[in-house]
Design a protein around this motif. Sequence first.
Motif, mmCIF file in Angstrom:
data_model
loop_
_atom_site.group_PDB
_atom_site.id
_atom_site.type_symbol
_atom_site.label_atom_id
_atom_site.label_comp_id
_atom_site.label_asym_id
_atom_site.label_seq_id
_atom_site.Cartn_x
_atom_site.Cartn_y
_atom_site.Cartn_z
ATOM 1 N N ASP A 1 -8.095 3.494 11.336
ATOM 2 C CA ASP A 1 -9.342 3.138 10.649
ATOM 3 C C ASP A 1 -10.326 2.566 11.670
ATOM 4 O O ASP A 1 -10.120 1.470 12.213
ATOM 5 C CB ASP A 1 -9.043 2.118 9.553
ATOM 6 N N GLU B 1 0.826 -1.205 0.000
ATOM 7 C CA GLU B 1 0.000 0.000 0.000
ATOM 8 C C GLU B 1 0.864 1.261 0.000
ATOM 9 O O GLU B 1 0.535 2.247 -0.672
ATOM 10 C CB GLU B 1 -0.927 -0.003 1.213
ATOM 11 N N LEU C 1 -15.232 -11.823 4.700
ATOM 12 C CA LEU C 1 -14.124 -10.888 4.595
ATOM 13 C C LEU C 1 -13.174 -11.375 3.504
ATOM 14 O O LEU C 1 -12.528 -12.415 3.644
ATOM 15 C CB LEU C 1 -13.374 -10.762 5.929
ATOM 16 N N SER C 2 -13.093 -10.628 2.420
ATOM 17 C CA SER C 2 -12.284 -11.025 1.276
ATOM 18 C C SER C 2 -10.802 -10.805 1.556
ATOM 19 O O SER C 2 -10.397 -9.743 2.041
ATOM 20 C CB SER C 2 -12.700 -10.220 0.038
ATOM 21 N N SER C 3 -9.994 -11.786 1.225
ATOM 22 C CA SER C 3 -8.551 -11.678 1.415
ATOM 23 C C SER C 3 -7.900 -10.789 0.355
ATOM 24 O O SER C 3 -6.706 -10.510 0.431
ATOM 25 C CB SER C 3 -7.912 -13.072 1.377
ATOM 26 N N GLU C 4 -8.685 -10.362 -0.646
ATOM 27 C CA GLU C 4 -8.141 -9.478 -1.674
ATOM 28 C C GLU C 4 -8.001 -8.038 -1.175
ATOM 29 O O GLU C 4 -7.268 -7.247 -1.764
ATOM 30 C CB GLU C 4 -9.036 -9.513 -2.918
ATOM 31 N N LYS C 5 -8.696 -7.704 -0.089
ATOM 32 C CA LYS C 5 -8.599 -6.356 0.466
ATOM 33 C C LYS C 5 -7.380 -6.252 1.371
ATOM 34 O O LYS C 5 -7.125 -7.137 2.201
ATOM 35 C CB LYS C 5 -9.866 -6.004 1.258
ATOM 36 N N TYR C 6 -6.631 -5.180 1.199
ATOM 37 C CA TYR C 6 -5.441 -4.982 2.016
ATOM 38 C C TYR C 6 -5.771 -4.992 3.506
ATOM 39 O O TYR C 6 -5.040 -5.595 4.311
ATOM 40 C CB TYR C 6 -4.758 -3.661 1.649
ATOM 41 N N ASP C 7 -6.838 -4.309 3.897
ATOM 42 C CA ASP C 7 -7.205 -4.244 5.316
ATOM 43 C C ASP C 7 -7.400 -5.631 5.905
ATOM 44 O O ASP C 7 -6.974 -5.916 7.032
ATOM 45 C CB ASP C 7 -8.482 -3.417 5.497
ATOM 46 N N ASN C 8 -8.053 -6.516 5.148
ATOM 47 C CA ASN C 8 -8.329 -7.856 5.659
ATOM 48 C C ASN C 8 -7.058 -8.703 5.722
ATOM 49 O O ASN C 8 -6.918 -9.568 6.594
ATOM 50 C CB ASN C 8 -9.386 -8.540 4.795
ATOM 51 N N ARG C 9 -6.127 -8.475 4.818
ATOM 52 C CA ARG C 9 -4.854 -9.190 4.878
ATOM 53 C C ARG C 9 -4.055 -8.756 6.108
ATOM 54 O O ARG C 9 -3.396 -9.571 6.763
ATOM 55 C CB ARG C 9 -4.058 -8.934 3.598
#
Length: 434
Positions: free
Chosen positions: A125, A36, A95-103
Motif C-alpha cells: 500500500d 483482516e 489517524l483513527s485507530s479504528e482503521k486496520y491500516d493505522n493499527r
Amino acid sequence: MTKIYVLDTNVLLHDPEAVFAFQDNCVVIPIAVVEEIDNQKNRQDEIGDNARCISRIMDTLRARGSLSDGVYTDSGGIIKVELNHQSPNNLPIGLSSEKYDNRILAVAYSLNVENPGLVKLVTKDINLRIKADAMGLEAEDYKNDKVDVATLFSGVKTLQVNAECIDDFYKYSRLSIDNVDFLPNEFAVLTDYTNQSHSMLARYSIKEKCLIPLFYKDLEIWGIRPKNKEQRFAMELLLNADISLVTLSGQSGTGKTLLALAAGLHEVVEEKRYKRLLVTRPVVPLGRDIGYLPGDKDEKLRPWMQPIFDNLEYLCQSDISSRDLVQEFQQRGMLEIEALTYIRGRTLPNQFIICDEAQNLTPHMVKTIITRVGEGSKIIFTGDPQQIDNPYLDISSNGLTYLIDHLKGQEVSGHITLIKGERSKLAELGAMYL
C-alpha cells in the motif's frame, strides 16, 4: 543484528509464503492483520484462496509453539503474532485507530521505539508507506517477486555483422555466431555494419543450435499480415506448434491481442490443430466499478469481454455478418470466452488459450493458470505492463513481467516485446506522449 519486519495484510494476500521470505529475521504479524485475513477467507477468488492458505500456514506454525511468544522457522527466523503495541497514543492526531491500516502502523511504530533502527514495515500500500515515512518509520514494498525491468528479456538481439555472414545465411539458411549466446526461440536482427539496408531476421533454434530463417514471416491469416519485424517474430511464436507458451508485451495498439486471436482462429478453425479457442481475461475495472450487471453469466460478462468480441468481429469482417459468425463458432464449441474467475479447477487439454490483460495478474494467478493447461494445449499471455489497474501491482511485480523473466530460456516458451503501434497514428501518439 536481527531485523524486525512488520507485514501488512496485502503482502500475505499477495503471497501467503511471504512469512518465510525474510530468512533469519523476525517477522511480526499484527493481530489486526489476522482480523483482516479472517474477513477475506470466504471470498471465492484468489484473495480468498490466499487468505485460507495463510490461515493454514499460521495454524501449522501454531502447533510448534505460542505465536504470541514467537515460533522459529527452519531458516532460523521467528514468526510472531503481535497482540500489543496498538495504543491510539502511538498515532499522530488525525489517524483513527479504528482503521486496520493505522493499527498496523501503530504496532510498527511502537516496536521501532523499543528497537530503534531495526523495524521495517512491509506493505504494498503506497499510502501506508507514505504515512510510515511521515512518522519516521522505514517502510518498503514486498520485493521477493519483483523483477528488474531494466534488464527484462525482450526476446530480440540486435547485432552488427559483416556482409559475409548475412550472405551465408541467405545461401545456407542457417548461421552460427561465435561468442554470442542465444536463448531458445530468441530472435535476431543482424545488420551489415557497412550497409544498414543489408540485414536479416532469424530465430535461434535449440534443436539446430544455430540461427534459422523465419517460417511464417509473410503469412496472412484471417486478413492479418505482420506490419513490422516484432509482429513477424510474434507470428513465428504463435504458429509454431513446438512452442507451447508465448508471452507478448507492448503498449496499447501494438497488435498483441489481434495477432493472438488471428493465430488462434487459424489454428482452431482452419488447421484444426486444437479443438477450441479459449479466451480469458481478468475482470478488473478501469476506474470506478459499475456494480452488478443484469442477466445470465454470458450477459454479465459481455461488457468485460467486449474488447475480445470487437477484435473477433474485426477479424471476421469479410463475412456478411461477423457477429453471427462469432456466435456460430461459440455454438459449435470452437470458441469459448470466459472470465478468469471460472478457470480455477479446470483442466484444459488440446486448446489454444489466450489470457489477455495479463499485467493485472499476480505471479500466483499466472502460476494457477499455467497449471490448468493440459496435454496438447498452447497458452498465450498478452498485456501492457505500463497499464496496470490492480492497486497492489506495478511494472516490476505483476504476473506478466514475472512470467517473462522466469521462463525465458525454456525450450517450449518464447517472448516478444512489441514496440510500434499499428492501431492508428492517433493511438500511437496517445501511447507515446500522453
